[in-house]
Design a protein around this motif. Sequence first.
Motif, short mmCIF file in Angstrom:
data_model
loop_
_atom_site.label_atom_id
_atom_site.label_comp_id
_atom_site.label_asym_id
_atom_site.label_seq_id
_atom_site.Cartn_x
_atom_site.Cartn_y
_atom_site.Cartn_z
N ARG A 68 0.60 -1.17 0.03
CA ARG A 68 -0.22 0.13 0.04
C ARG A 68 0.74 1.33 0.10
N TYR A 69 0.39 2.44 -0.53
CA TYR A 69 1.11 3.62 -0.60
C TYR A 69 1.60 3.83 0.64
N ARG A 70 3.02 4.23 0.90
CA ARG A 70 3.62 4.74 2.01
C ARG A 70 4.25 5.88 1.80
N GLU A 71 4.50 6.97 2.33
CA GLU A 71 5.27 7.96 2.07
C GLU A 71 6.75 7.51 2.87
N GLY A 72 7.65 7.97 1.91
CA GLY A 72 9.10 7.84 2.33
C GLY A 72 9.86 6.65 2.08
N VAL A 73 8.95 5.67 1.42
CA VAL A 73 9.98 4.51 1.13
C VAL A 73 10.56 4.73 -0.08
N ASP A 74 11.92 4.63 -0.27
CA ASP A 74 12.95 4.89 -1.44
C ASP A 74 13.78 3.91 -1.64
N ARG A 75 14.64 3.96 -2.62
CA ARG A 75 15.73 2.98 -3.05
C ARG A 75 16.79 2.73 -1.97
N THR A 76 17.02 3.47 -0.96
CA THR A 76 18.15 3.38 -0.01
C THR A 76 17.60 2.20 0.95
N MET A 77 16.25 1.91 0.92
CA MET A 77 15.87 0.89 2.00
C MET A 77 16.11 -0.64 1.25
N PHE A 78 15.51 -1.50 1.97
CA PHE A 78 15.63 -3.06 1.60
C PHE A 78 14.51 -3.75 2.31
N VAL A 79 13.98 -4.66 1.67
CA VAL A 79 13.08 -5.51 2.44
C VAL A 79 13.43 -7.07 2.73
N ILE A 88 15.88 -2.61 -2.93
CA ILE A 88 14.99 -1.69 -3.83
C ILE A 88 15.81 -1.26 -4.75
N LEU A 89 15.59 -1.25 -6.04
CA LEU A 89 16.43 -0.60 -7.06
C LEU A 89 15.72 0.54 -7.56
N TYR A 90 14.32 0.63 -7.55
CA TYR A 90 13.68 1.65 -7.76
C TYR A 90 12.23 1.49 -7.61
N THR A 91 11.46 2.62 -7.26
CA THR A 91 9.77 2.53 -6.95
C THR A 91 9.08 3.26 -8.07
N ILE A 92 7.91 2.51 -7.90
CA ILE A 92 6.85 3.03 -8.91
C ILE A 92 5.64 3.26 -8.20
N ASN A 93 5.22 4.59 -8.33
CA ASN A 93 3.79 5.06 -7.94
C ASN A 93 2.89 4.74 -9.05
N PRO A 94 2.15 3.72 -9.73
CA PRO A 94 1.43 3.66 -10.76
C PRO A 94 0.23 4.79 -10.90
N LYS A 95 0.31 5.57 -11.82
CA LYS A 95 -0.80 6.17 -12.32
C LYS A 95 -0.66 7.59 -11.16
N PHE A 96 0.24 7.70 -10.29
CA PHE A 96 0.51 8.86 -9.35
C PHE A 96 -1.01 8.91 -8.30
N GLU A 97 -1.63 7.57 -8.24
CA GLU A 97 -2.66 7.71 -7.31
C GLU A 97 -2.45 7.71 -5.96
N ASN A 98 -1.27 7.22 -5.54
CA ASN A 98 -0.89 7.06 -4.13
C ASN A 98 -1.85 5.71 -3.50
N LYS A 99 -2.13 4.80 -4.35
CA LYS A 99 -2.62 3.78 -3.68
C LYS A 99 -1.69 2.47 -3.43
N GLU A 100 -0.73 2.40 -4.41
CA GLU A 100 0.08 1.23 -3.94
C GLU A 100 1.59 1.95 -4.62
N ILE A 101 2.63 1.31 -3.78
CA ILE A 101 3.88 1.45 -4.49
C ILE A 101 4.52 0.12 -4.89
N GLN A 102 4.98 0.06 -6.25
CA GLN A 102 5.63 -1.13 -6.51
C GLN A 102 7.17 -0.93 -6.44
N LEU A 103 7.78 -1.94 -5.73
CA LEU A 103 9.25 -1.79 -5.41
C LEU A 103 9.96 -2.82 -6.31
N MET A 104 10.71 -2.30 -7.14
CA MET A 104 11.47 -3.03 -8.00
C MET A 104 12.75 -3.62 -7.44
#
Length: 109
Positions: A68-79, A88-104
């Motif tokens: 789910r969308y969460r402010e501040g999750v970025d590529r300096t982090m890991f899961v 985390i290599l990069y993040t995607i916020n589909p359609k900029f809707e702030n509903k989900e984040i895809q962590l690639m």
Amino acid sequence: MTILVNRLDKRVKVYRPPGPEETDEYGEPLNVPIEVCNIWAAIEPLQGREYFAAMQVNAEVTTRIRIRYREGVDRTMFVKHKGLEFEILYTINPKFENKEIQLMCKERQ
């Protein structure tokens, strides 16, 4: 939103590296990752066309983790999930809707 919720069936933890100003109880610099959140996620190994498309952008992407969308999750982090670590290599916020984040991500050895 129902479709996203049904897919979030894995419990994962997101970590960030400690900042240079962060210290332990003895005043020593921290050298352990700091847990940012413990959340539900969908972990999807990339395969076929998706994998080759991801390779064009970044040859190391092997896994997509949806949260789910969460402010501040970025590529300096890991899961972490059940002993596995994903960088985390990069993040995607589909359609900029702030509903989900895809962590690639790529799996760490």
